[in-house]
Design an enzyme around this catalytic site. Sequence first.
Site, PDB file in Angstrom:
ATOM      1  N   THR A   1       3.939   8.112  -6.703  1.00  0.00           N
ATOM      2  CA  THR A   1       3.463   7.453  -5.478  1.00  0.00           C
ATOM      3  C   THR A   1       3.496   5.936  -5.606  1.00  0.00           C
ATOM      4  OG1 THR A   1       1.096   7.397  -6.038  1.00  0.00           O
ATOM      5  CG2 THR A   1       1.933   9.403  -4.954  1.00  0.00           C
TER       6      THR A   1
ATOM      7  N   GLY B   1       0.842  -1.188   0.000  1.00  0.00           N
ATOM      8  CA  GLY B   1       0.000   0.000   0.000  1.00  0.00           C
ATOM      9  C   GLY B   1       0.877   1.237   0.000  1.00  0.00           C
ATOM     10  N   HIS B   2       0.266   2.356  -0.275  1.00  0.00           N
ATOM     11  CA  HIS B   2       1.009   3.613  -0.353  1.00  0.00           C
ATOM     12  C   HIS B   2       1.250   4.213   1.027  1.00  0.00           C
ATOM     13  CE1 HIS B   2      -0.908   3.270  -4.307  1.00  0.00           C
ATOM     14  NE2 HIS B   2       0.086   4.007  -4.752  1.00  0.00           N
ATOM     15  N   MET B   3       2.412   4.835   1.193  1.00  0.00           N
ATOM     16  CA  MET B   3       2.660   5.672   2.370  1.00  0.00           C
ATOM     17  C   MET B   3       2.126   7.070   2.050  1.00  0.00           C
ATOM     18  SD  MET B   3       4.592   3.906   4.759  1.00  0.00           S
ATOM     19  CE  MET B   3       5.713   5.015   5.570  1.00  0.00           C
ATOM     20  N   THR B   4       2.622   7.691   0.973  1.00  0.00           N
ATOM     21  CA  THR B   4       2.029   8.929   0.459  1.00  0.00           C
ATOM     22  C   THR B   4       0.929   8.472  -0.499  1.00  0.00           C
ATOM     23  OG1 THR B   4       4.111  10.160   0.621  1.00  0.00           O
ATOM     24  CG2 THR B   4       2.430  11.035  -0.876  1.00  0.00           C
TER      25      THR B   4
END
Length: 168
Positions: A140, A122-125
């Site tokens: 991203t 999953g994305h952090m940003t």
Amino acid sequence: MKKTRIFGIFLTVMALLLTTSLVKSQTDRSSVHLILGNPSEATQDASNADNFLMLKPQYALSYNKGKSIANWTSWQLNQNWLGDVQRCTVGGQDGFAPDTSLPSGFKPVVPSDYQGSGFDRGHMTPSADRTANATDNCATFLMTNRARLASMAKVLNSTSLSQRVLGR
């Protein structure tokens, strides 16, 4: 005389602290994404491999070479970053890609590293916070901006297991 000398020492110490604070805040403000600071005092020195600062136009992050994952990311969010761009895809699949801007000696993580691991990514940003243009959104999807996530199947199975164990 002693009070004057103590006061002079006090003023000198305060001046040094203020100077140090100003220098640090100017360093932290080298990116619009670090206006609130650099939480781990990450540096762009590759020998600081487990707290390596990466400044990207879209966000900043501290990368941990030993864990092959970001310690944290930081990003500015306002209307300038938002638009109508759709989620980044490559060949009809999500656009996750290795980050080729890692320093020499840092092994880039590739999407296939997650196959069979039991983890999703999953994305952090968040991708949704960078929809002004395709370049920003695809940034991203770099593997340095992802987090390991328990797969939904694991979450559901662990939930039902805990429900059985706890009788809830």
